[in-house]
Write an enzyme that holds these catalytic residues in place. Structure first.
Site, PDB file in Angstrom:
ATOM      1  N   HIS A 434      37.027  18.662  40.805  1.00 32.42           N
ATOM      2  CA  HIS A 434      37.176  18.010  39.500  1.00 32.42           C
ATOM      3  C   HIS A 434      38.642  18.068  39.090  1.00 32.42           C
ATOM      4  O   HIS A 434      39.425  18.855  39.635  1.00 32.42           O
ATOM      5  CB  HIS A 434      36.290  18.687  38.455  1.00 32.42           C
ATOM      6  CG  HIS A 434      36.682  20.113  38.173  1.00 32.42           C
ATOM      7  ND1 HIS A 434      36.242  21.156  38.950  1.00 32.42           N
ATOM      8  CD2 HIS A 434      37.484  20.656  37.227  1.00 32.42           C
ATOM      9  CE1 HIS A 434      36.748  22.287  38.497  1.00 32.42           C
ATOM     10  NE2 HIS A 434      37.506  22.014  37.449  1.00 32.42           N
ATOM     11  N   SER A 436      41.775  18.361  36.149  1.00 28.28           N
ATOM     12  CA  SER A 436      42.186  18.901  34.852  1.00 28.28           C
ATOM     13  C   SER A 436      43.707  19.012  34.886  1.00 28.28           C
ATOM     14  O   SER A 436      44.401  18.060  35.227  1.00 28.28           O
ATOM     15  CB  SER A 436      41.507  20.249  34.584  1.00 28.28           C
ATOM     16  OG  SER A 436      41.824  21.191  35.601  1.00 28.28           O
ATOM     17  N   HIS A 576      37.086  52.959  35.348  1.00 30.35           N
ATOM     18  CA  HIS A 576      37.429  51.630  34.828  1.00 30.35           C
ATOM     19  C   HIS A 576      38.822  51.259  35.333  1.00 30.35           C
ATOM     20  O   HIS A 576      39.604  52.122  35.742  1.00 30.35           O
ATOM     21  CB  HIS A 576      37.365  51.590  33.300  1.00 30.35           C
ATOM     22  CG  HIS A 576      38.295  52.552  32.629  1.00 30.35           C
ATOM     23  ND1 HIS A 576      37.985  53.885  32.441  1.00 30.35           N
ATOM     24  CD2 HIS A 576      39.538  52.389  32.123  1.00 30.35           C
ATOM     25  CE1 HIS A 576      38.975  54.492  31.848  1.00 30.35           C
ATOM     26  NE2 HIS A 576      39.937  53.610  31.639  1.00 30.35           N
ATOM     27  N   SER A 578      42.656  49.131  35.349  1.00 36.54           N
ATOM     28  CA  SER A 578      43.804  48.611  34.601  1.00 36.54           C
ATOM     29  C   SER A 578      45.038  48.915  35.447  1.00 36.54           C
ATOM     30  O   SER A 578      44.972  48.973  36.679  1.00 36.54           O
ATOM     31  CB  SER A 578      43.894  49.255  33.213  1.00 36.54           C
ATOM     32  OG  SER A 578      44.952  48.671  32.479  1.00 36.54           O
TER      33      SER A 578
END
Length: 893
Positions: A434, A436, A576, A578
């Site tokens: 597509h 854009s 987590h 980062s």
């Protein structure tokens, strides 16, 4: 018209957000001109003037309005009342959309009674939304210059040839597919620009344009041109580049006045022998000498290849597929079946705007933004795109990817890169389903993997010693994890911190596609900082830092994790992701130091330059140049520009906005969409050209002295008022002021009518316009006439037969000097008509048509006196042999 100038204030000084009367009058009105396109509410101002002072407004001869104005439709109804109007500009392009592209105006038609503007000679409707030419335009009997470029015209009216006085016509960047036969009836046409349309055939009648001197047909789909073009004996320039030409008539080589024939970027495999040795024929970009393919293959090639020389436009894709090549280097390949039905594709190249082009930390922009429409249409098969880009300076730490914008967020697509052998240019290749927005960036090398419930291992390809180990049971559902590494040398750390004892590992950034923490701790292995091993390690000096996504806050988490050491590595566990950074230092509070180093790693050292063109000091070049490029850039410009030394070094982020302000008697001499009250907006991209050229002027009288001004550079967007940091020269990371460079405008030479010597460097040849029976006009006569001409010189020039293009060039070459413009106009006309015995009568007629009966009467008086002198000289023949031939000419002083 002085009263008119005073009226332009019209209580504006009492209105909020508008200019006072003196400022408005001086900015938009000059004699019989009304320039309101520079104001966002120009139509409102016009309507207010027309309502309250209609008697004065209807005297205006030159009017400019922006078609981006929301009140344009209301204003159009009043314009036919301006019966004396000679020049009307209703252009778009005065506003930008959210992506930085110029917006077309809202004009789609004109009222029928526009045809009553009997005096109109110049009409500019460029940058609008016209799909057909308004029929009322064909009823303008005096029209000489018509501009409808950058519209959506698909055809011209069949009776377009009724514009018998037209000398200049520009319809570039439309969608014209053919031309009416009546175009050959434009017998006075001198300049015809039909470039960047969709023309496939030309009518034979084009060969009837006997007065045409320049014809531009570039950027179309022409397979051939008619032999009748050889009838254009006045033609000087013929532009046919970027078409699909397979043959050209040999007779073009015999055009007597032709000085340029541009055939570049076509499908010519051979050119006529008559053209092969002509120096003005340009044929680069053609497959000259290549073997002729079979007729079937040749036809397929023509249908499947589209050449375009523009950075915005459209093309059609069918179910057969095609290959599209843009002159800016962008390529497309639509495989057969990619589009089930014919689909119109629109493309444009946009200037990146940091408000919506969001670069991540350590990203580098390598190209402009390419927009492809229609957005969201899904292709049946992948479409291939090749985008050229500027080669990055850190190829080992970074990788090049194509990034696309969905309307909500940016994402990277799988990209392959290659370098062309001959040109050495770099191209990024990707496949999409597509369309854009697309751009090319250099990012930190990214390694990624899918983490299953069974666990896995991910390591960095930049530094294989950096590993992330996911144990079994770390997640229930598979999730995607990405790893990026930024190496930092010991020298960089020591230079930034000014501490030889500070050392750090490479920067590690981890991210995932899930917002849920891992079910089990993930093990991370980082190499120890340079010079540190498990044998000499002082654990009290080792710190594990955790940074937020923006790198603004760095927390020491050493006491929160379990650290394990080997001879070369440190291993710890987290749940987590980062930024993570391993530091070795004696400092106790390391978070602030890490933040400073992180920011400095993103900064570029740059210098500002401000140069003036040697031949035209009013033309100023401003550029923000990375420090290592300053010397090569200055060397390249030194032959054409001069100026002060570059500014002191400053530091800027990739994509940071800044602006330039002209100060101390210097201002910008033109309306620009990137300019607000004399301040220019810039965006710094380290690999793109951060350069602008503008024309400056000064309200100071330069006849007695030069003007010593300056240009200052400030951080941030253009503010409502200029900061005063330039005078204080306050420095530091929070300072708005960046640098100040001097700009000097030289003293102007004396006016031509105040100086009995040479006229501004003009070299006027001896003139004797006319004939012996009616008398002559000499150089002295024209100089005297020039003293009577004022701001209406353009109208007089058009009436004399000068083209609109000539008028524009004269005004541009002699900007800021009305007297020089008048002289250039008159003597250009005189030199073109020096051999015409009726040129004096044409001059008188032109003055009357321009409303200057006073000058016409004066010229007639000169001619009458010339007749008397001629009669007397006839009677004296044989009696006064020494009589000078100058008796037949009168110098009017």
């Amino acid at each position: 018209m002085q009263k008119m100038a005073e009226l332009l204030g019209l209580r504006d000084e009492c209105r909020e957000g508008t200019l006072g009367a003196p400022a408005l009058a001086g900015s938009c009105l000059a004699d019989n001109r009304l320039n309101l396109d520079v104001y966002p509410d120009g139509c409102r101002r016009f309507l207010q003037l027309f309502k309250e002072q209609q008697g004065e407004v209807v005297q205006v001869e030159f009017l400019r309005l922006s078609s981006n104005d929301c009140l344009l439709d209301t204003t159009l109804g009043s314009l036919p009342h301006l019966k004396r109007l000679k020049s009307l500009v209703l252009k778009g392009g005065h506003a930008r959309d959210e992506f930085g592209s110029y917006q077309h105006g809202s004009l789609t038609s004109l009222p029928p009674d526009f045809g009553n503007l009997r005096c109109l000679t110049h009409l500019d409707l460029s940058f609008n939304r016209l799909s057909t030419l308004p029929s009322c335009v064909l009823h303008l009997p005096s029209l000489r210059a018509l501009l409808v470029s950058h519209n959506s015209l698909v055809a011209l009216p069949e009776d377009f040839g009724c514009l018998s006085k037209l000398t200049f016509f520009s319809a570039m960047k439309n969608q014209l597919k053919d031309l009416p036969q009546s175009i050959g009836e434009l017998s006075m046409l001198q300049d015809l620009d039909l470039s960047e349309n969709a023309l496939e055939l030309l009518p034979e009648e084009v060969g009837n344009l006997h007065n045409c001197t320049e014809l531009d047909l570039s950027g179309n789909r022409l397979l051939s041109v008619p032999d009748s073009l050889a009838n254009l004996k006045s033609l000087r320039q013929l532009h046919l580049h970027s078409n699909l030409l397979v043959t050209v008539p040999a007779s073009l080589a015999s055009l007597p006045n032709l000085s340029r024939l541009d055939l570049q970027n076509n499908c010519l495999r051979a050119i006529p022998a008559e053209m092969q040795t002509l120096p003005f024929v340009h044929v680069r970009g053609n497959p000259l000498g290549e073997t002729e393919p079979s007729p079937q293959a040749g036809l397929k090639s023509l249908h499947n290849v589209i050449n375009s020389c523009i950075c915005s436009g459209s093309f059609t894709v069918t179910s057969e597929g095609c290959r599209v090549v843009l002159a800016c280097g962008i390529h497309f390949y639509f495989p057969p079946g990619a589009a089930s039905d014919p689909l119109q594709i629109y493309f444009r190249s946009l200037t990146p705007d940091p408000q919506w082009v969001k670069l991540r930390h350590h990203d580098v922009l390598l190209s402009r933004v390419l927009e492809l429409q229609p957005h969201g249409v899904r292709f049946q098969q992948e479409v291939q795109i090749w985008m050229p880009y500027i080669s990055p300076q850190t190829p080992h730490q970074h990788e090049v990817v194509v990034r696309t914008f969905s309307g909500q967020s940016w994402s990277d697509v799988k990209t392959r890169v290659k370098q062309k052998r001959r040109s050495k240019k770099c191209v990024a290749h990707c496949c999409v389903l597509h369309f854009s927005w697309f751009l090319v960036v250099s990012r930190l090398v990214q390694n990624e993997c899918k983490v299953p419930a069974e666990g896995t291992l991910l390591f960095s390809s930049v530094d294989p010693n950096i590993k992330v180990i996911f144990p079994p049971g770390v997640t229930k559902e598979p999730r995607s994890v990405k790893l990026q590494v930024l190496p930092v040398s010991a020298e960089e750390i020591q230079e930034i911190t000014a501490n030889a004892g500070c050392r750090a590992s490479p920067l590690l950034y981890l991210s995932q596609d899930s917002t849920v923490d891992f079910l089990k701790p993930v093990r991370i292995q980082l190499p120890l900082p340079p010079g540190v091993t498990g044998l000499n390690l002082d654990r009290s000096r080792l710190h594990i830092l955790h940074g937020d996504l923006e790198g603004q806050t760095w927390n020491d988490i050493t006491s929160e994790v379990v650290l394990e050491f080997t001879h070369l590595y440190a291993v710890f566990e987290v749940t987590h992701f980062s930024w993570y950074w391993l530091w070795y230092t004696t400092k106790t509070y390391i978070g602030g130091i890490a933040k400073k180093v992180y920011e400095r790693l993103r900064l570029y050292q740059v210098n500002f330059i401000a140069l003036q063109r040697k031949k035209d000091p009013e033309q100023v070049l401003l550029q923000c140049v990375p420090k290592h490029k300053v010397d090569p850039v200055l060397k390249k410009l030194q032959d054409r520009y001069r100026g002060p030394e570059p500014s002191d070094m400053v530091e800027m982020f990739e994509g940071e906005q800044f602006f330039a302000a002209f100060e101390r008697g210097i201002s910008i001499d033109m309306d620009r969409p990137d300019c607000v009250d004399g301040r220019l907006s810039f965006i710094f991209y380290s690999h793109l050209k951060n350069m602008k050229e503008i024309y400056v002027t000064s309200p100071v009288d330069r006849k007695g002295q030069a003007v010593k001004g300056q240009v200052s550079f400030y951080r941030g967007a253009v503010p409502d008022s200029i900061p005063e940091d330039a005078s204080r020269r306050r420095k530091g990371p929070d300072s708005l002021w960046l640098a100040t460079l001097p700009i000097k405008l030289p003293q102007l030479k004396p006016r031509w009518d105040e100086n009995p010597g040479p006229l501004y460097g003009f070299s006027f040849p001896p003139l004797n316009l006319g004939n012996a029976e009616t008398g002559y006009l000499t150089q002295a006569n024209l100089l005297s006439i020039a003293r009577r001409v004022g701001a209406d010189w353009q109208s007089i020039g058009l009436s004399l037969g000068l083209t609109y293009q000539q008028i524009e060039r004269i005004g541009y070459n002699n900007r800021e000097d009305l007297n020089k413009q008048i002289l250039d106009m008159l003597f250009s006309w005189a030199q073109q008509n020096s051999e015409d015995p009726d040129c004096v009568s044409k001059l008188i007629t032109a003055m009357k048509e321009s409303g200057r009966q006073d000058i016409a009467d004066e010229v007639e008086a000169i001619i009458e006196l010339g007749r008397q002198k001629y009669s007397e000289s006839i009677r004296r023949v044989g009696l006064e042999q020494e009589s000078s031939t100058e008796d037949s000419a009168i110098a009017m002083m």
